[in-house]
Motif scaffolding. Sequence first.
Motif, PDB file in Angstrom:
ATOM      1  N   UNK A   5       0.848  -1.181   0.000  1.00  5.85           N
ATOM      2  CA  UNK A   5       0.000   0.000   0.000  1.00  5.85           C
ATOM      3  C   UNK A   5       0.889   1.237   0.000  1.00  5.85           C
ATOM      4  N   UNK A   6       0.768   2.065  -1.022  1.00  9.79           N
ATOM      5  CA  UNK A   6       1.614   3.252  -1.177  1.00  9.79           C
ATOM      6  C   UNK A   6       0.721   4.479  -1.233  1.00  9.79           C
ATOM      7  N   UNK A   7       1.057   5.484  -0.434  1.00 11.65           N
ATOM      8  CA  UNK A   7       0.274   6.712  -0.437  1.00 11.65           C
ATOM      9  C   UNK A   7       1.079   7.913  -0.921  1.00 11.65           C
ATOM     10  N   UNK A   8       2.387   7.781  -1.026  1.00 15.44           N
ATOM     11  CA  UNK A   8       3.248   8.881  -1.454  1.00 15.44           C
ATOM     12  C   UNK A   8       3.203   9.005  -2.977  1.00 15.44           C
ATOM     13  N   UNK A   9       2.766  10.167  -3.507  1.00  9.84           N
ATOM     14  CA  UNK A   9       2.638  10.324  -4.968  1.00  9.84           C
ATOM     15  C   UNK A   9       3.962  10.154  -5.721  1.00  9.84           C
ATOM     16  N   UNK A  10       5.076  10.564  -5.118  1.00 11.97           N
ATOM     17  CA  UNK A  10       6.376  10.399  -5.781  1.00 11.97           C
ATOM     18  C   UNK A  10       6.733   8.918  -5.918  1.00 11.97           C
ATOM     19  N   UNK A  11       6.430   8.128  -4.890  1.00 17.89           N
ATOM     20  CA  UNK A  11       6.695   6.693  -4.960  1.00 17.89           C
ATOM     21  C   UNK A  11       5.786   6.027  -5.981  1.00 17.89           C
ATOM     22  N   UNK A  12       4.534   6.459  -6.036  1.00 21.65           N
ATOM     23  CA  UNK A  12       3.602   5.921  -7.032  1.00 21.65           C
ATOM     24  C   UNK A  12       4.163   6.156  -8.433  1.00 21.65           C
ATOM     25  N   UNK A  13       4.596   7.383  -8.696  1.00 21.35           N
ATOM     26  CA  UNK A  13       5.151   7.708 -10.018  1.00 21.35           C
ATOM     27  C   UNK A  13       6.395   6.891 -10.323  1.00 21.35           C
ATOM     28  N   UNK A  14       7.287   6.752  -9.337  1.00 21.24           N
ATOM     29  CA  UNK A  14       8.544   6.020  -9.562  1.00 21.24           C
ATOM     30  C   UNK A  14       8.289   4.540  -9.822  1.00 21.24           C
ATOM     31  N   UNK A  16       5.486   3.181 -10.949  1.00 13.87           N
ATOM     32  CA  UNK A  16       4.800   3.054 -12.247  1.00 13.87           C
ATOM     33  C   UNK A  16       5.842   3.077 -13.367  1.00 13.87           C
ATOM     34  N   UNK A  17       6.787   4.015 -13.272  1.00 15.02           N
ATOM     35  CA  UNK A  17       7.865   4.111 -14.260  1.00 15.02           C
ATOM     36  C   UNK A  17       8.700   2.832 -14.276  1.00 15.02           C
ATOM     37  N   UNK A  18       9.013   2.310 -13.111  1.00 16.29           N
ATOM     38  CA  UNK A  18       9.803   1.075 -13.020  1.00 16.29           C
ATOM     39  C   UNK A  18       9.056  -0.094 -13.655  1.00 16.29           C
ATOM     40  N   UNK A  19       7.747  -0.164 -13.457  1.00 14.87           N
ATOM     41  CA  UNK A  19       6.954  -1.244 -14.052  1.00 14.87           C
ATOM     42  C   UNK A  19       6.944  -1.137 -15.576  1.00 14.87           C
ATOM     43  N   UNK A  20       6.841   0.070 -16.081  1.00 15.38           N
ATOM     44  CA  UNK A  20       6.832   0.278 -17.536  1.00 15.38           C
ATOM     45  C   UNK A  20       8.157  -0.118 -18.173  1.00 15.38           C
ATOM     46  N   UNK A  21       9.248  -0.012 -17.410  1.00 20.27           N
ATOM     47  CA  UNK A  21      10.587  -0.304 -17.929  1.00 20.27           C
ATOM     48  C   UNK A  21      11.167  -1.625 -17.420  1.00 20.27           C
ATOM     49  N   UNK A  22      10.353  -2.437 -16.732  1.00 22.71           N
ATOM     50  CA  UNK A  22      10.797  -3.718 -16.168  1.00 22.71           C
ATOM     51  C   UNK A  22      12.075  -3.563 -15.347  1.00 22.71           C
ATOM     52  N   UNK A  23      12.105  -2.569 -14.484  1.00 18.71           N
ATOM     53  CA  UNK A  23      13.285  -2.293 -13.672  1.00 18.71           C
ATOM     54  C   UNK A  23      13.310  -3.147 -12.405  1.00 18.71           C
ATOM     55  N   UNK A  90      15.752  -4.112   3.589  1.00 17.84           N
ATOM     56  CA  UNK A  90      15.951  -3.720   2.197  1.00 17.84           C
ATOM     57  C   UNK A  90      16.068  -4.970   1.326  1.00 17.84           C
ATOM     58  N   UNK A  91      15.527  -4.876   0.130  1.00 15.39           N
ATOM     59  CA  UNK A  91      15.537  -6.012  -0.783  1.00 15.39           C
ATOM     60  C   UNK A  91      15.421  -5.504  -2.209  1.00 15.39           C
ATOM     61  N   UNK A  92      15.945  -6.284  -3.135  1.00 14.50           N
ATOM     62  CA  UNK A  92      15.778  -5.959  -4.544  1.00 14.50           C
ATOM     63  C   UNK A  92      14.486  -6.579  -5.035  1.00 14.50           C
ATOM     64  N   UNK A  93      13.754  -5.810  -5.820  1.00 12.22           N
ATOM     65  CA  UNK A  93      12.496  -6.315  -6.361  1.00 12.22           C
ATOM     66  C   UNK A  93      12.370  -5.921  -7.820  1.00 12.22           C
ATOM     67  N   UNK A  94      12.008  -6.887  -8.621  1.00 13.53           N
ATOM     68  CA  UNK A  94      11.733  -6.611 -10.021  1.00 13.53           C
ATOM     69  C   UNK A  94      10.292  -6.087 -10.098  1.00 13.53           C
ATOM     70  N   UNK A  95      10.138  -4.900 -10.611  1.00 14.08           N
ATOM     71  CA  UNK A  95       8.813  -4.289 -10.699  1.00 14.08           C
ATOM     72  C   UNK A  95       8.229  -4.667 -12.060  1.00 14.08           C
ATOM     73  N   UNK A  96       7.316  -5.627 -12.053  1.00 18.40           N
ATOM     74  CA  UNK A  96       6.785  -6.152 -13.305  1.00 18.40           C
ATOM     75  C   UNK A  96       5.383  -5.642 -13.600  1.00 18.40           C
ATOM     76  N   UNK A  97       4.711  -5.124 -12.590  1.00 18.49           N
ATOM     77  CA  UNK A  97       3.357  -4.630 -12.792  1.00 18.49           C
ATOM     78  C   UNK A  97       3.070  -3.573 -11.738  1.00 18.49           C
ATOM     79  N   UNK A  98       2.200  -2.680 -12.056  1.00 21.07           N
ATOM     80  CA  UNK A  98       1.793  -1.640 -11.120  1.00 21.07           C
ATOM     81  C   UNK A  98       0.318  -1.410 -11.302  1.00 21.07           C
ATOM     82  N   UNK A  99      -0.420  -1.464 -10.224  1.00 17.23           N
ATOM     83  CA  UNK A  99      -1.857  -1.279 -10.294  1.00 17.23           C
ATOM     84  C   UNK A  99      -2.284  -0.313  -9.209  1.00 17.23           C
ATOM     85  N   UNK A 100      -3.020   0.697  -9.598  1.00 16.88           N
ATOM     86  CA  UNK A 100      -3.552   1.641  -8.628  1.00 16.88           C
ATOM     87  C   UNK A 100      -4.968   1.209  -8.250  1.00 16.88           C
TER      88      UNK A 100
END
Length: 103
Positions: A5-14, A16-23, A90-100
């Motif tokens: 659960x994320x409420x910070x708009x900057x984190x939401x944007x980041x 979402x960008x990571x999901x679009x780029x498979x980061x 702390x952990x590395x996570x592959x961001x493969x999808x983002x859903x609001x």
Amino acid sequence: EYWVNITDPDQVDRLREAAENDETLWLAAGVKTVTDEESEETSIAFKSGTLRVYEADDTVPLMTQRSLNEIAADPDYYVNNGLGKDNQWSFQAEIVDFEEIER
């Protein structure tokens, strides 16, 4: 697959960008125990409002770096022994999808 659960708009944007780029990103969050409903899919979940997104690998505290597999293998330990009041790990996570989800 993990939901946070994320409420910070900057984190939401980041994220979402990571999901679009498979980061793959370094994240930190407080670990919580899961409910019976959640436990069918995973042994861990993350506390709402504790997420941190690291932009540089060298800013991640070494003492908190774990793999998601390590955290999932011993959730009781990680719920109580992380960094700060939120018990962050702390952990590395592959961001493969983002859903609001609006509430």
